[in-house]
Design a protein around this motif. Sequence first.
Motif, PDB file in Angstrom:
ATOM      1  N   SER A  66      24.428 -18.837 -16.022  1.00 16.82           N
ATOM      2  CA  SER A  66      25.157 -17.574 -15.960  1.00 16.82           C
ATOM      3  C   SER A  66      26.360 -17.683 -15.015  1.00 16.82           C
ATOM      4  N   LEU A  67      26.170 -18.334 -13.872  1.00 13.22           N
ATOM      5  CA  LEU A  67      27.291 -18.516 -12.939  1.00 13.22           C
ATOM      6  C   LEU A  67      28.370 -19.424 -13.544  1.00 13.22           C
ATOM      7  N   GLN A 103      30.341 -17.194 -15.732  1.00  6.82           N
ATOM      8  CA  GLN A 103      31.172 -16.240 -14.989  1.00  6.82           C
ATOM      9  C   GLN A 103      32.379 -16.928 -14.359  1.00  6.82           C
ATOM     10  N   LEU A 104      32.157 -18.112 -13.782  1.00  7.06           N
ATOM     11  CA  LEU A 104      33.234 -18.803 -13.086  1.00  7.06           C
ATOM     12  C   LEU A 104      34.185 -19.519 -14.047  1.00  7.06           C
ATOM     13  N   ARG A 105      33.717 -19.721 -15.284  1.00  7.22           N
ATOM     14  CA  ARG A 105      34.570 -20.385 -16.269  1.00  7.22           C
ATOM     15  C   ARG A 105      35.920 -19.666 -16.407  1.00  7.22           C
ATOM     16  N   ASP A 106      35.920 -18.356 -16.315  1.00  9.02           N
ATOM     17  CA  ASP A 106      37.176 -17.611 -16.476  1.00  9.02           C
ATOM     18  C   ASP A 106      38.117 -17.809 -15.297  1.00  9.02           C
ATOM     19  N   LYS A 107      37.599 -18.324 -14.215  1.00  9.63           N
ATOM     20  CA  LYS A 107      38.443 -18.604 -13.056  1.00  9.63           C
ATOM     21  C   LYS A 107      38.619 -20.117 -12.878  1.00  9.63           C
ATOM     22  N   LYS A 156      30.471 -16.636  -4.785  1.00 17.17           N
ATOM     23  CA  LYS A 156      29.942 -17.014  -6.109  1.00 17.17           C
ATOM     24  C   LYS A 156      29.890 -18.541  -6.250  1.00 17.17           C
TER      25      LYS A 156
END
Lengths: 656, 656
Positions: free
Chosen positions: B603-604, B607-611, B566
């Motif tokens: 969008s990525l 999604q990666l914000r939570d990690k 990702k």
Amino acid sequence: MTTPTGHGLMVALDGPFHAVKDHWRSSITADDVVRDPSQSLPEARAWALQHLVDIANRGYAVAGFPGHPGSVAESVAHFEMMALGDLSLNIKAGVQHGLFGGAITNLGTSWHHETFIDDVISCELTGCFAMTELGHGSDVSSVETTITYLPDTDEYEIHSPTPSATKAYIGNAGQDGKMAVVFGQLLVGGTSEGVHAVLVPIRDSNLDDLPGVTTGDHGHKGGLLGVDNGLLTFDHVRVPRTMLLNRYGGVGDDGVYTSPIASKNARFFTMLGTLVRGRICVGSGAAMATRKALSIATRYALQRKQFRRPGMGSEVTLLDYQSHQRKLMPNIAKAYAYGFAVNEVSQHLQRVTDAVGQDPSASRELETRAAGLKAVLTRWANDTIQVCRESCGGAGYMSENGITLIRQDADIFATFEGDNTVLLQLVAKALLVDYKKTWGDMDLRGTAQATAKLLGGRFMERTTAGSTISRLVANAKVKPESERLHARGWQVEMFEFREQHLVETLARRMRAASKVPEDAVFDAVNECQEHMLEAARAHTDRTVLEAFVGGISQCHDEYIKALLIKICDLYALATIEENRAWYMEHNRIDGARSKAISAAVESLNMQLRDKALELVEGMGVPEAWTSSAMLRDAGGQNASGSYVRVHHLPVTEPAV
Amino acid sequence: MTTPTGHGLMVALDGPFHAVKDHWRSSITADDVVRDPSQSLPEARAWALQHLVDIANRGYAVAGFPGHPGSVAESVAHFEMMALGDLSLNIKAGVQHGLFGGAITNLGTSWHHETFIDDVISCELTGCFAMTELGHGSDVSSVETTITYLPDTDEYEIHSPTPSATKAYIGNAGQDGKMAVVFGQLLVGGTSEGVHAVLVPIRDSNLDDLPGVTTGDHGHKGGLLGVDNGLLTFDHVRVPRTMLLNRYGGVGDDGVYTSPIASKNARFFTMLGTLVRGRICVGSGAAMATRKALSIATRYALQRKQFRRPGMGSEVTLLDYQSHQRKLMPNIAKAYAYGFAVNEVSQHLQRVTDAVGQDPSASRELETRAAGLKAVLTRWANDTIQVCRESCGGAGYMSENGITLIRQDADIFATFEGDNTVLLQLVAKALLVDYKKTWGDMDLRGTAQATAKLLGGRFMERTTAGSTISRLVANAKVKPESERLHARGWQVEMFEFREQHLVETLARRMRAASKVPEDAVFDAVNECQEHMLEAARAHTDRTVLEAFVGGISQCHDEYIKALLIKICDLYALATIEENRAWYMEHNRIDGARSKAISAAVESLNMQLRDKALELVEGMGVPEAWTSSAMLRDAGGQNASGSYVRVHHLPVTEPAV
């Protein structure tokens, strides 16, 4: 020593402020305003304070104050010239005369003016503008500091209820300030009247903290070492009722709160609106500092040579390289564009000030302009000063060559007086509100159908040189295809299309976002954020181009005018080029046209390269103020034409 | 305290250098390597020298030196870890052990190694790498300093014939250096043998200048205050014949010059080529410093809140804003991509070193990679550290919060070890030469016809994970259209197309430029300059993506691998997005696809914000080394969740 062409350009770019700016150039020396970049923090602070007092005592800090000569528009011009000297001095002055003095002027009433202004001007009364808190910077309406009216003693009590209510990053708070304009929530009889400002003495004449006040010092920063940013907390500090800056509301003799503005929200934004000059100054100050960096880098690029021509003996002057022109020439064009834009917004500020609140629409427009310009100019300043540093190679990194200090000092301009991201959203919101006024609740289909008519609408109103621009647009339509790129009307239409399309589609998305379920609103609006920033930039770009057109129309020297037209072409085409992806995505240009635009930029760079010295002179930076060792020593070129500096080699006795 | 996911990412990103890097993390403390950003210039210099000696004496400076443990590849990893501490210390070490020690290692022979290396490692013998002159920096072959063989005394005489021959910007020359590797034109019996390097003592043990040597001090700079850059001139200074670093040529016992490399030009470039590690270190050091800035800014963005959600009570965490994700997330992805690229180029360096000159093709490729990476990584570093500063608002500008020093220190990385503009041209030239080898004198028509076959050709050879990539490309072709953007093979093809098209068209233009009349050649080649820079960037981007794919293939933890995939998607799509104008201009994507790419990036990001925390941990910056007051004090959040700092408020007795 300035060439006639350089002088002509300077007169045009100074515009209505030529007299003020020329007075600075002729009567202020480098010793008055240029700082040694190697100073330590204490040295820098002492220098900035001393030179501020000197400049103020010579009468350069009175413009814009009630009862003193010089208009508020001229105060911006004074600020701009000081920015060409040193940004620490500039911001020290901005804190003292602009923010502290400006708050007293604009939020206070005649008693405050009569009691404090003269001492503010002379710096006898040094002051802070204490708005930002640790917990809340951009979100000013959420500040936690309280200003509570105490009817028993007819006083206000200022208090920091939590650690996050600590006032932070406040200029003059670290060391020199004796008083502060403190922003806090006004509480009267248990009712919150929203954010107000009150004058609070913070230090005595020995600069010791007054009872209940705790000051702190931020110490070393990324730049602006001459400005003593610090922290302030208040522990139930009381001041007489007269100390509230009560132009927009306060407790009267009867102990009752009154305000000329009924809505708490409107009152808050009206108060903030009167402080718009600070935002204009920060944008224009950054732009002036960038002119200085561009002056240094371009003069260096005209003297420095590196690598030989293929098959020939001579070395090539840096500015002859295509990539070096790319670094400097479009940015010089932008310096002109932004200069004309600042001139215009300063005059706008004057009109709004003269109207004394009677033209709220002009006020809102001014605030929008100022916010957009501040964000765009300070972004450009940061990027461009860095380009200037790099384009001077290793020499650019040596402090004595004059660029690194500008780079460090200008950095924070992207943040203070409004974080750029927040400001651009403010601009976008203003555009949407205007838009809504015009189009009301028209549905999406209706919006789409009506798009073609939007051009003359409220939000796209051409406020500068309007008739000139309409004529240029009409002319462009009949130009042959091959001449289109250089037709100002075509360029204007490209800028207008971008703004219009971005705002329209944003309005559509925002309206849709507003209709989703409550718990999904944030996400829906959040997805529009980048779109908002882009719309705000497009709006600002368009108004800058209009200001450039307006500036050209004021120039009556045909030769200078012809040069300005070329510089404006470069500004316009370079800006369109930066946004060429967007134009292609929206089918406004195809790939071939996009490449033609880049080719046109490169061709203009090459054409204007021969006038680079004159263009630099036109930016109006006194050569002595550039204070760059590598330029001063350029006289000592050796046979190969290379730059030589020897004065730094100490003559050391050889060791035995 | 690191999460398992963060640790897994770190292991993957450390790759073959995990043991070396983890040794640093476990045995070096912040006190060893982190500097107080408010130090004055003398304090910073003293600190850097002292800490360099300490670190060296603890055995962290031996890798890569003959007869000492640790490979040359590992020496890069050591350099990278030190960059996470402080860049002044890092560059001080780079000058002493990397440049000075590296020149002795690579250009010297066993006598030099045995005589000097141990003292270099311990810093008993402090030294300079004296290549750049005031008159010639990028154009090294034109340096004016002379090294003349004197047969009568069997000595070399070092001389600065003009002021512009002054060695400038030389680390360790300002204050601490006792010896210098001096580059100059070697003259033997009236014949010039081209640029060679010689060891010249410059200061005695009291640090006084030796006879004939004049040192100067550049004083204050834009950053790296701990490094004493200075100037050197030589007035007929003599050294014994043994002092010439003669691995690639020198005068023998018979007084005759010999060299294993006949061509003067080839000899010069071979010598320069052995110094390639410096370029790799500068690129990777800047990238590591950027990881540190990203770590600080992202951790801050995870704790800082501002403005309330519409209609709801809670304030929004900065990293939840779309525009804040835009600022940080793609740059985190780039940090990973560049990390894998540096790992690969370090291993490439090891292979070339092990081959001891027997694989000239691998050497040339390494030099090209190193030049491209240095330019791309330092550009990214400058831009990204600035973004990090701004994304922390006013707090980011306070030196105690850890970003401003990185910003100032990393600036010059764009210039030293090769100006970025010059380096990118070097890359482009290398690509053209390779290209020419493959396609010879094929005419334009033939080139155009053969374009489709070029993909497997010499210049596009996939050197990393080649078979994996071929499989990915094949797989992508059978993916449904809707999944294409996230198909690695499609991304690879996009990167390859850009490089291939840019190099092909550049070759065509350059060939045409070479055929114009002599006096027009410069202008014709000059018009290709921007094209050259773009081709070089495209080449570097492609090799970075390949390295990322290679890195993923080495990861055997499926969960970590999925995350890396990702992150790689984000790197690839963000890079394509940045170049979307080019892709549209060349009809590779249309407007709709371009918008879809931007949407995929956003969008990525989301999604990666939570990690985000795990991604930060994976970048491998020891938390204690971030040395950021605003992060340390985050424990003290108040009820509203805002960041609070109080320790800076001195407790002052109220004045009476």
